[in-house]
Design an enzyme around this catalytic site. Structure first.
Site, mmCIF file in Angstrom:
data_model
loop_
_atom_site.group_PDB
_atom_site.id
_atom_site.type_symbol
_atom_site.label_atom_id
_atom_site.label_comp_id
_atom_site.label_asym_id
_atom_site.label_seq_id
_atom_site.Cartn_x
_atom_site.Cartn_y
_atom_site.Cartn_z
ATOM 1 N N ARG A 104 52.609 10.982 -20.158
ATOM 2 C CA ARG A 104 52.881 9.737 -19.405
ATOM 3 C C ARG A 104 51.659 8.852 -19.592
ATOM 4 N NH1 ARG A 104 55.346 8.644 -13.481
ATOM 5 N NH2 ARG A 104 57.185 9.072 -14.732
ATOM 6 N N HIS A 131 61.287 4.901 -20.755
ATOM 7 C CA HIS A 131 61.287 6.076 -19.864
ATOM 8 C C HIS A 131 62.554 6.912 -20.171
ATOM 9 C CE1 HIS A 131 60.347 8.688 -16.685
ATOM 10 N NE2 HIS A 131 60.589 7.945 -15.635
ATOM 11 N N GLN A 134 64.157 9.766 -17.794
ATOM 12 C CA GLN A 134 64.912 9.302 -16.623
ATOM 13 C C GLN A 134 66.371 9.040 -16.995
ATOM 14 O OE1 GLN A 134 63.646 8.844 -13.306
ATOM 15 N NE2 GLN A 134 65.852 8.828 -12.966
ATOM 16 N N ASP A 219 65.027 -1.100 -10.252
ATOM 17 C CA ASP A 219 63.718 -0.437 -10.308
ATOM 18 C C ASP A 219 62.722 -1.384 -9.637
ATOM 19 O OD1 ASP A 219 61.585 1.214 -11.017
ATOM 20 O OD2 ASP A 219 61.546 0.595 -13.128
ATOM 21 N N CYS A 259 65.461 4.916 -10.212
ATOM 22 C CA CYS A 259 64.677 6.057 -10.704
ATOM 23 C C CYS A 259 63.707 6.580 -9.647
ATOM 24 C CB CYS A 259 63.948 5.687 -11.985
ATOM 25 S SG CYS A 259 62.715 4.382 -11.779
ATOM 26 N N ARG A 287 66.511 15.224 -12.727
ATOM 27 C CA ARG A 287 65.360 15.224 -13.641
ATOM 28 C C ARG A 287 65.052 16.666 -14.049
ATOM 29 N NH1 ARG A 287 61.737 11.030 -13.668
ATOM 30 N NH2 ARG A 287 60.883 12.171 -15.448
HETATM 31 N N1 NVA Z 1 59.110 0.958 -14.030
HETATM 32 C C1 NVA Z 1 58.428 1.937 -13.211
HETATM 33 C C2 NVA Z 1 59.111 3.268 -13.287
HETATM 34 C C3 NVA Z 1 58.486 4.343 -12.424
HETATM 35 C C4 NVA Z 1 59.144 5.683 -12.583
HETATM 36 C C5 NVA Z 1 56.983 2.049 -13.662
HETATM 37 O O1 NVA Z 1 56.731 2.046 -14.877
HETATM 38 O O2 NVA Z 1 56.093 2.115 -12.811
HETATM 39 N N1 CP Z 2 61.208 8.330 -11.644
HETATM 40 C C1 CP Z 2 60.006 8.842 -11.947
HETATM 41 O O1 CP Z 2 59.628 8.981 -13.102
HETATM 42 O O2 CP Z 2 59.266 9.232 -10.857
HETATM 43 P P1 CP Z 2 57.717 9.644 -10.845
HETATM 44 O O3 CP Z 2 56.927 8.421 -11.167
HETATM 45 O O4 CP Z 2 57.496 10.136 -9.443
HETATM 46 O O5 CP Z 2 57.494 10.730 -11.860
#
Ligand code: NVA
Ligand code: CP
Length: 301
Positions: A104, A131, A134, A219, A259, A287
């Site tokens: 990540r 992502h 997800q 989101d 998500c 997930r």
């Molecule tokens: N768009 C959000 C998704 C979090 C799971 C982010 O990148 O923070």
């Molecule tokens: N939806 C998602 O990826 O959640 P986290 O940021 O908690 O991993």
């Protein structure tokens, strides 16, 4: 055999993705029945986190434990990655000791560079651009609640962000129509939209985008790394909150996904989160099952 990676949904064929989603449903049943299934005994997944996470970390770590393997949590704060060791060198080292790597991070290029230097499968667990993990969970959740998503209409309401980009890829791979509503200046990548113009349409109001829709998704308005833009984004996205009234304008079978984490009162109303049409907690649980199916696909074939 060449090493397969999962950096975007385009790394698997539509047929592979469909099989994976159905396998996720089976793996959920196996776990719920109490059966022990440990196909990854002695295997190690390295998990590199340069951004925060609850669901991604817990689902990958629990999934590896349930499969009889092990997951290694590596925060960039505590590894040499955070002190500037090149990603290519890190990839060579980590992939020489582990069986798969999950990352990540911020720039999507970091996962592509890592994968190019890795001996083992690399999984994108969120970048600024995509992502895909997800989407596996979301597609499993739709299948479980409403059946095959092929030919259906999905609405994305809000920022043209990493999740929106993965929904565009999903529209192509799972063959559905995607109606996006975002304010001007917050559109998804125009090249990605142009490549998928047969399935993707952009609107400027949520009301237009939910017409005939079977799945409404949103989101956060400010993603990780955009915290300082929060106030400006709250103004830009005024009128884009997903509410029960908005869902009433979609198809009568419409369900709602997010998500998570969600900001009640911003991109989604508190009432919508608790509405019977909201499947966000099934989506979060999936997930675990969907990523176990992904690990099985990448590591046992
Ligand atoms: N768009 C959000 C998704 C979090 C799971 C982010 O990148 O923070
Ligand atoms: N939806 C998602 O990826 O959640 P986290 O940021 O908690 O991993």
């Amino acid at each position: 055999m060449t090493t397969r990676h999962f950096l975007t949904l385009l790394d698997l064929t539509p047929d592979e993705l469909n099989k994976l989603i159905h396998r996720a449903v089976e793996l959920k049943q196996i776990r719920n029945s109490g059966e022990i299934y440990e196909p990854l005994k002695n295997q190690v997944l390295a998990m590199i986190f340069e951004k925060s996470s609850t669901r991604t970390r817990v689902s990958f770590e629990a999934g590896m434990a349930q499969f009889g393997g092990h997951a290694l949590f590596l925060s960039s704060r505590d590894t040499q990655l955070g002190r500037g060791e090149p990603i290519e060198d890190s990839a060579k080292v980590i992939s020489s000791m582990c069986d798969a790597v999950m990352i990540r991070t911020f720039e999507h290029e970091t996962v592509t560079s890592f994968a190019a230097n890795s001996k083992v499968p690399v999984i994108n667990a969120l970048t600024d651009d995509y992502h895909p993990c997800q989407l596996l969970a979301d597609m499993q959740t739709f299948l479980e609640h409403r059946g095959d998503i092929k030919g259906k209409t999905v609405s994305w309401i809000g920022d043209g962000n990493n999740m929106c980009h993965s929904y565009i890829n999903a529209a192509r791979q799972f063959d559905f129509k995607l109606q996006i509503a975002c304010p001007e200046g917050f559109d998804p990548d125009p090249e990605l939209v142009a490549t998928n113009s047969d399935r993707v349409t952009i609107f400027r109001t949520p009301e237009e985008a939910v017409q005939g829709s079977h799945l409404i998704v949103t989101d956060v308005w400010a993603s990780m790394g955009q915290e300082e833009e929060q106030k400006e984004r709250e103004q830009a996205f005024a009128g884009y909150q997903v509410t029960t009234e908005l869902l009433d304008q979609a198809d009568e079978s419409a369900i709602f996904m997010h998500c998570l984490p969600a900001h009640r009162g911003e991109e989604v109303s508190a009432e919508m989160m608790d509405d019977p049409r909201s499947v966000v907690f099934d989506e979060a649980e999936n997930r675990l099952h969907a990523q176990k199916a992904l690990l099985e696909f990448l590591l046992i074939k």
